[in-house]
Design a protein around this motif. Structure first.
Motif, short mmCIF file in Angstrom:
data_model
loop_
_atom_site.label_atom_id
_atom_site.label_comp_id
_atom_site.label_asym_id
_atom_site.label_seq_id
_atom_site.Cartn_x
_atom_site.Cartn_y
_atom_site.Cartn_z
N LYS A 182 0.84 -0.98 0.07
CA LYS A 182 0.08 0.17 -0.11
C LYS A 182 1.20 1.59 -0.08
O LYS A 182 1.18 2.08 1.13
N VAL A 183 1.56 1.63 -1.18
CA VAL A 183 2.46 2.34 -1.50
C VAL A 183 2.20 3.33 -2.29
O VAL A 183 1.78 3.08 -3.64
N GLY A 184 2.07 4.37 -2.42
CA GLY A 184 2.04 5.63 -4.07
C GLY A 184 2.96 6.40 -3.83
O GLY A 184 3.15 6.44 -2.69
N CYS A 185 3.08 7.16 -4.72
CA CYS A 185 3.09 8.16 -4.76
C CYS A 185 2.74 9.63 -5.36
O CYS A 185 2.02 9.58 -6.43
N VAL A 186 3.26 10.53 -4.87
CA VAL A 186 2.53 11.95 -5.20
C VAL A 186 4.03 12.18 -6.43
O VAL A 186 5.14 12.42 -5.22
N ASP A 187 3.98 12.42 -7.50
CA ASP A 187 4.89 12.87 -8.65
C ASP A 187 4.94 14.02 -8.36
O ASP A 187 4.31 15.38 -9.65
N ALA A 188 5.58 15.76 -7.37
CA ALA A 188 5.21 16.46 -7.15
C ALA A 188 6.32 16.77 -8.59
O ALA A 188 6.34 18.17 -9.23
N PHE A 189 7.77 16.60 -8.55
CA PHE A 189 8.18 16.96 -9.69
C PHE A 189 7.52 17.21 -11.53
O PHE A 189 7.89 18.20 -12.12
N LYS B 140 1.13 27.36 -6.37
CA LYS B 140 0.28 27.24 -7.57
C LYS B 140 -0.13 26.49 -7.86
O LYS B 140 -1.40 25.65 -8.05
N ARG B 141 0.62 25.68 -7.46
CA ARG B 141 0.99 24.11 -8.00
C ARG B 141 -0.07 22.42 -7.00
O ARG B 141 0.04 21.84 -6.80
N VAL B 142 0.30 23.64 -5.19
CA VAL B 142 0.02 23.24 -4.23
C VAL B 142 -1.82 22.44 -4.50
O VAL B 142 -2.22 21.10 -4.42
N PRO B 143 -2.88 22.72 -5.37
CA PRO B 143 -3.93 22.10 -5.04
C PRO B 143 -4.10 21.15 -6.47
O PRO B 143 -4.77 19.67 -5.88
N GLN B 144 -2.72 20.84 -6.84
CA GLN B 144 -3.19 20.16 -7.61
C GLN B 144 -2.34 18.95 -7.51
O GLN B 144 -2.43 17.72 -7.50
N GLU B 145 -1.46 19.11 -6.38
CA GLU B 145 -0.82 18.30 -4.79
C GLU B 145 -1.75 17.79 -4.37
O GLU B 145 -1.59 16.02 -3.98
N LEU B 146 -2.63 18.48 -3.91
CA LEU B 146 -3.48 18.21 -2.78
C LEU B 146 -4.41 17.08 -3.11
O LEU B 146 -5.45 15.94 -3.34
N HIS B 147 -4.75 16.94 -4.93
CA HIS B 147 -5.52 16.45 -5.70
C HIS B 147 -4.93 15.22 -5.54
O HIS B 147 -5.48 14.17 -5.94
N SER B 148 -3.57 15.31 -6.29
CA SER B 148 -3.21 14.07 -6.71
C SER B 148 -2.99 12.93 -5.64
O SER B 148 -3.29 11.93 -6.29
#
Length: 165
Positions: free
Chosen positions: A119-126, A144-152
């Motif tokens: 059960k491991v996942g990644c938010v690909d901030a790069f 400006k990318r924080v909402p997209q990171e939270l959605h991810s």
């Protein structure tokens, strides 16, 4: 020498990740583990000393690496070849971030296999920040990318929940 303690973390990043994964498996065997890799770096946004360092790295990476390696050898008694490799790969640049992300992701993949963690996942901030220099003031932070990171993050958690059902 404000970077003094960072060397020990950098050189053994894989060990830290492996130990974290083992601890997580032991302490919370049913937990969902989600990590976020590092943002891309927009070197052109650097100011002052950082911009000079990037300019020098672009102009003559080996000379910069040799200076860095000499410091590592003096402060930490690191073997020259290892010091040069670390100094070339560990720059605070887009390439350097890709290198450390790859090291961390490799350690996570190995720990998943070794400790049977599923059960491991990644938010690909790069990936989220790659090529978005217009959205950063300092070259590293992308508000400006924080909402997209939270959605991810939400999407990764949803996928992990589906897997565990």
């Amino acid at each position: 020498y404000r970077f003094r303690g960072l060397w020990n973390i950098y050189k053994s990043a894989e060990d830290h990740v492996t130990q974290f994964m083992l601890n997580a498996k032991s302490l919370a065997p049913d937990a969902h583990l989600v990590y976020m890799n590092s943002h891309d770096i927009c070197e052109d946004k650097y100011k002052d000393g950082w911009s000079v360092a990037v300019r020098n790295i672009r102009k003559d990476p080996m000379t910069v690496a040799e200076t860095c390696a000499a410091w590592l050898r003096k402060e930490y008694d690191v073997k020259k070849r290892f010091a040069i490799e670390a100094c070339l790969a560990g720059t605070f640049t887009s390439d350097g971030v890709q290198n450390i992300n790859a090291r961390i992701e490799g350690a996570i993949a190995a720990a998943i296999k070794k400790f049977n963690i599923d059960k491991v996942g990644c938010v690909d901030a790069f990936a989220i920040t790659k090529g978005r220099c217009e959205e950063t003031i300092d070259g590293r932070h992308y508000q400006k990318r924080v909402p997209q990171e939270l959605h991810s993050l939400a999407m990764v958690l949803r996928q992990l929940n589906k897997r565990s059902s």
